[in-house]
Design a protein around this motif. Structure first.
Motif, PDB file in Angstrom:
ATOM      1  N   UNK A 181      82.981  57.425 -11.217  1.00  0.00           N
ATOM      2  CA  UNK A 181      84.391  57.293 -10.863  1.00  0.00           C
ATOM      3  C   UNK A 181      85.074  58.658 -10.870  1.00  0.00           C
ATOM      4  N   UNK A 182      84.777  59.475 -11.873  1.00  0.00           N
ATOM      5  CA  UNK A 182      85.377  60.810 -11.957  1.00  0.00           C
ATOM      6  C   UNK A 182      84.992  61.643 -10.738  1.00  0.00           C
ATOM      7  N   UNK A 183      83.725  61.546 -10.329  1.00  0.00           N
ATOM      8  CA  UNK A 183      83.281  62.274  -9.139  1.00  0.00           C
ATOM      9  C   UNK A 183      83.968  61.730  -7.888  1.00  0.00           C
ATOM     10  N   UNK A 184      84.061  60.402  -7.793  1.00  0.00           N
ATOM     11  CA  UNK A 184      84.783  59.786  -6.668  1.00  0.00           C
ATOM     12  C   UNK A 184      86.194  60.352  -6.546  1.00  0.00           C
ATOM     13  N   UNK A 221      79.794  49.872   2.081  1.00  0.00           N
ATOM     14  CA  UNK A 221      80.460  49.448   0.837  1.00  0.00           C
ATOM     15  C   UNK A 221      81.569  50.429   0.494  1.00  0.00           C
ATOM     16  N   UNK A 222      82.391  50.039  -0.493  1.00  0.00           N
ATOM     17  CA  UNK A 222      83.348  50.978  -1.082  1.00  0.00           C
ATOM     18  C   UNK A 222      82.760  51.499  -2.384  1.00  0.00           C
ATOM     19  N   UNK A 223      83.056  52.749  -2.665  1.00  0.00           N
ATOM     20  CA  UNK A 223      82.530  53.373  -3.880  1.00  0.00           C
ATOM     21  C   UNK A 223      83.237  52.819  -5.127  1.00  0.00           C
ATOM     22  N   UNK A 224      82.758  53.261  -6.290  1.00  0.00           N
ATOM     23  CA  UNK A 224      83.210  52.653  -7.547  1.00  0.00           C
ATOM     24  C   UNK A 224      84.654  52.988  -7.918  1.00  0.00           C
ATOM     25  N   UNK A 225      85.306  53.933  -7.191  1.00  0.00           N
ATOM     26  CA  UNK A 225      86.723  54.200  -7.436  1.00  0.00           C
ATOM     27  C   UNK A 225      87.570  52.962  -7.163  1.00  0.00           C
TER      28      UNK A 225
END
Length: 284
Positions: A181-184, A221-225
């Protein structure tokens, strides 16, 4: 639109895509071709044939068994092989995940820019090694993609009434893991709209090879953010791609048809001249 190429002899289109892309694709005079390059073997054999009476060459980027990790793909050999076979264009397909609310699973994005966040991949043909081209190439990367080829992809997708974004910035990660999430959030702050593991350095190498290159990205898909959507696993991502495979192939076919109806002589020459004008060696 330029003067039609009635026999399509002036263009040859390379297609570099996901595993399985070639299976249902209608290729006439299909033949398999093993290509040797100064940079080793391409990811797999290259399948040549005609699509809409246009010469084409297909390559599975990660191998037809999808057994090559993104950072282990021999991008230089793949692009050099396409150049060796005489490809004037490359249409690349990439599966990506979304970093934006307005880009949804199933959408198509034709990107206009990239951020290369990889560190382990060979970035140039001009590396001074034995067998490599002599000298150094300081290649400008604006625009990243061939705009005219990009427009053909957008047109083809719109004709099929597929939800399409005509611009987007793709960040390429080393992989194979997904990001945190932090990277996103960091990537979003950089202006990245999509995450890929395969677009770089392929785009830069194609430009360095003097080939007109454009990508269209399928959003799996959508990323974990995105807290409103459950994080997708690999099997779900692969399923999302395969479910839309016919749609992706129709975009390719319509794009190939559109490219064949235009005169590309000037663009092809400009692409080659760009490399020549940014090449240097000690004899100059």
């Amino acid at each position: 639109m330029g003067e039609p190429l009635t026999d399509s002899k002036e263009v040859k289109i390379g297609i570099i895509g996901e595993s399985g892309l070639d299976t249902p694709l209608a290729l006439n005079d299909r033949k398999e071709c093993a290509v040797c390059t100064p940079f080793g073997k391409p990811s797999d054999i290259i399948i040549e044939g005609d699509i809409e009476n246009v010469k084409c060459a297909l390559l599975s980027r990660s191998g037809r068994l999808h057994d090559i990790m993104p950072s282990n793909v021999n991008y230089r050999a793949n692009i050099w092989a396409m150049r060796k076979l005489g490809c004037t264009h490359i249409l690349a397909t990439n599966t990506v995940s979304s970093l934006r609310d307005y880009i949804h699973q199933g959408d198509v994005v034709v990107p206009h820019d990239i951020i290369d966040n990889t560190t382990k991949r060979e970035q140039t043909f001009y590396d001074g090694a034995v067998g490599s081209p002599f000298g150094v190439c300081h290649l400008p990367m604006y625009p990243v993609f061939c705009e005219r080829t990009r427009n053909q992809l957008v047109r083809a997708a719109n004709l099929l009434e597929i939800a399409t974004h005509s611009k987007g910035t793709v960040i390429t990660l080393e992989g194979p893991r997904y990001s945190t999430i932090a990277e996103n959030n960091l990537f979003r702050s950089w202006g990245a709209d999509l995450l890929s593991m395969t677009l770089c350095p392929e785009a830069a190498l194609a430009k360095e090879a003097g080939i007109l290159y454009a990508s269209f990205c399928f959003v799996t898909n959508k990323e974990c953010w995105c807290v409103n959507q459950q994080v997708a696993n690999t099997h779900e991502i692969i399923y999302a791609f395969k479910k839309k495979l016919d749609k992706i192939q129709n975009i390719l076919i319509n794009t190939i048809k559109g490219i064949s109806q235009e005169n590309w002589s000037e663009e092809i020459l400009k692409a080659k001249m760009l490399v020549c004008s940014n090449f240097s060696n000690r004899n100059q």
